[in-house]
Motif scaffolding. Structure first.
Motif, PDB file in Angstrom:
ATOM      1  N   UNK A 103       0.842  -1.199   0.000  1.00 28.49           N
ATOM      2  CA  UNK A 103       0.000   0.000   0.000  1.00 28.49           C
ATOM      3  C   UNK A 103       0.880   1.253   0.000  1.00 28.49           C
ATOM      4  N   UNK A 104       1.945   1.200   0.799  1.00 28.58           N
ATOM      5  CA  UNK A 104       2.840   2.356   0.916  1.00 28.58           C
ATOM      6  C   UNK A 104       3.501   2.689  -0.427  1.00 28.58           C
ATOM      7  N   UNK A 105       3.984   1.679  -1.123  1.00 27.19           N
ATOM      8  CA  UNK A 105       4.648   1.909  -2.406  1.00 27.19           C
ATOM      9  C   UNK A 105       3.642   2.417  -3.448  1.00 27.19           C
ATOM     10  N   UNK A 106       2.448   1.853  -3.438  1.00 29.05           N
ATOM     11  CA  UNK A 106       1.405   2.312  -4.348  1.00 29.05           C
ATOM     12  C   UNK A 106       1.003   3.748  -4.070  1.00 29.05           C
ATOM     13  N   UNK A 140      -6.808  20.303  -8.317  1.00 35.65           N
ATOM     14  CA  UNK A 140      -5.613  19.497  -8.506  1.00 35.65           C
ATOM     15  C   UNK A 140      -5.247  18.719  -7.254  1.00 35.65           C
ATOM     16  N   UNK A 141      -5.393  19.364  -6.112  1.00 35.80           N
ATOM     17  CA  UNK A 141      -5.109  18.691  -4.846  1.00 35.80           C
ATOM     18  C   UNK A 141      -6.008  17.489  -4.625  1.00 35.80           C
ATOM     19  N   UNK A 142      -7.262  17.628  -5.030  1.00 30.14           N
ATOM     20  CA  UNK A 142      -8.187  16.490  -4.936  1.00 30.14           C
ATOM     21  C   UNK A 142      -7.640  15.299  -5.712  1.00 30.14           C
ATOM     22  N   UNK A 143      -7.137  15.552  -6.915  1.00 21.89           N
ATOM     23  CA  UNK A 143      -6.633  14.449  -7.736  1.00 21.89           C
ATOM     24  C   UNK A 143      -5.307  13.911  -7.228  1.00 21.89           C
ATOM     25  N   UNK A 144      -4.488  14.736  -6.623  1.00 26.22           N
ATOM     26  CA  UNK A 144      -3.245  14.238  -6.023  1.00 26.22           C
ATOM     27  C   UNK A 144      -3.588  13.263  -4.895  1.00 26.22           C
ATOM     28  N   UNK A 145      -4.497  13.663  -4.015  1.00 24.25           N
ATOM     29  CA  UNK A 145      -4.900  12.804  -2.896  1.00 24.25           C
ATOM     30  C   UNK A 145      -5.616  11.556  -3.418  1.00 24.25           C
ATOM     31  N   UNK A 146      -6.502  11.732  -4.383  1.00 22.34           N
ATOM     32  CA  UNK A 146      -7.233  10.587  -4.930  1.00 22.34           C
ATOM     33  C   UNK A 146      -6.307   9.590  -5.605  1.00 22.34           C
ATOM     34  N   UNK A 147      -5.369  10.075  -6.395  1.00 19.10           N
ATOM     35  CA  UNK A 147      -4.415   9.172  -7.062  1.00 19.10           C
ATOM     36  C   UNK A 147      -3.544   8.450  -6.040  1.00 19.10           C
ATOM     37  N   UNK A 148      -3.193   9.130  -4.970  1.00 20.35           N
ATOM     38  CA  UNK A 148      -2.393   8.505  -3.918  1.00 20.35           C
ATOM     39  C   UNK A 148      -3.171   7.347  -3.285  1.00 20.35           C
ATOM     40  N   UNK A 149      -4.412   7.585  -2.961  1.00 19.69           N
ATOM     41  CA  UNK A 149      -5.238   6.539  -2.346  1.00 19.69           C
ATOM     42  C   UNK A 149      -5.518   5.423  -3.349  1.00 19.69           C
ATOM     43  N   UNK A 150      -5.825   5.797  -4.581  1.00 11.55           N
ATOM     44  CA  UNK A 150      -6.061   4.779  -5.617  1.00 11.55           C
ATOM     45  C   UNK A 150      -4.822   3.912  -5.817  1.00 11.55           C
ATOM     46  N   UNK A 151      -3.654   4.554  -5.898  1.00 10.04           N
ATOM     47  CA  UNK A 151      -2.411   3.803  -6.069  1.00 10.04           C
ATOM     48  C   UNK A 151      -2.168   2.833  -4.930  1.00 10.04           C
ATOM     49  N   UNK A 152      -2.445   3.271  -3.712  1.00 12.17           N
ATOM     50  CA  UNK A 152      -2.268   2.412  -2.533  1.00 12.17           C
ATOM     51  C   UNK A 152      -3.159   1.183  -2.631  1.00 12.17           C
TER      52      UNK A 152
END
Length: 158
Positions: A103-106, A140-152
């Motif tokens: 999860x951390x790496x994602x 943009x911040x919404x998508x940064x946070x969303x992509x981070x959670x999605x990646x995890x």
């Protein structure tokens, strides 16, 4: 390498959860409405089933791309043209297996994807739409946070 559709679906759903928090009037919702020029009356008359449905569809498309960015083994799979019997692929998987499938790496790769892809896409569009920097940082911040959670989610769910 099999696609984990459950992980992609959960990652897609996570964008709605993040959005419900991010765009809440007590967080960034009121500022976003002001900066986007969207009156409350316009929001109240919206077809929310269509909006949420299309949001999930678009988030799923983003999740499909993110899996290639956050799972290193997808690159090896693509390099051999999807042939899991290829000796180089077998050797790679024996040596690296599920290394970096956390999860951390994602989250790290999702964050970088949001910061260096999604945020600039929002920023460029906002320049031509004459949006404020507040708007860019909120959207943009919404998508940064969303992509981070999605990646995890995508990388961590094996």
């Amino acid at each position: 390498m099999e696609i984990n559709f459950l992980a992609l679906a959960l990652a897609s759903l996570s964008t709605l959860v993040v959005g419900a928090i991010w765009y809440n009037p007590k967080v960034f919702g009121t500022i976003w409405m002001k900066e986007s020029g969207t009156p409350i009356e316009k929001m109240q008359g919206a077809n929310m089933v269509l909006i949420f449905g299309m949001s999930l569809f678009y988030a799923f498309l983003i999740a499909l791309v993110l899996q290639a960015l956050v799972i290193h083994q997808m690159g090896a799979f693509g390099t051999v043209g999807g042939n899991v019997q290829d000796p180089q692929y077998i050797q790679f998987m024996e040596a690296h297996g599920t290394k970096f499938r956390t999860f951390k790496h994602g989250a790290l790769h999702g964050f970088l994807s949001g910061l260096f892809f999604a945020l600039p896409v929002i920023g460029v569009g906002s320049l031509y739409e004459r949006r404020s920097w507040k708007y860019v940082l909120i959207a943009g911040g919404y998508w940064v946070v969303s992509c981070m959670i999605m990646g995890a989610i995508i990388c961590g769910m094996k």
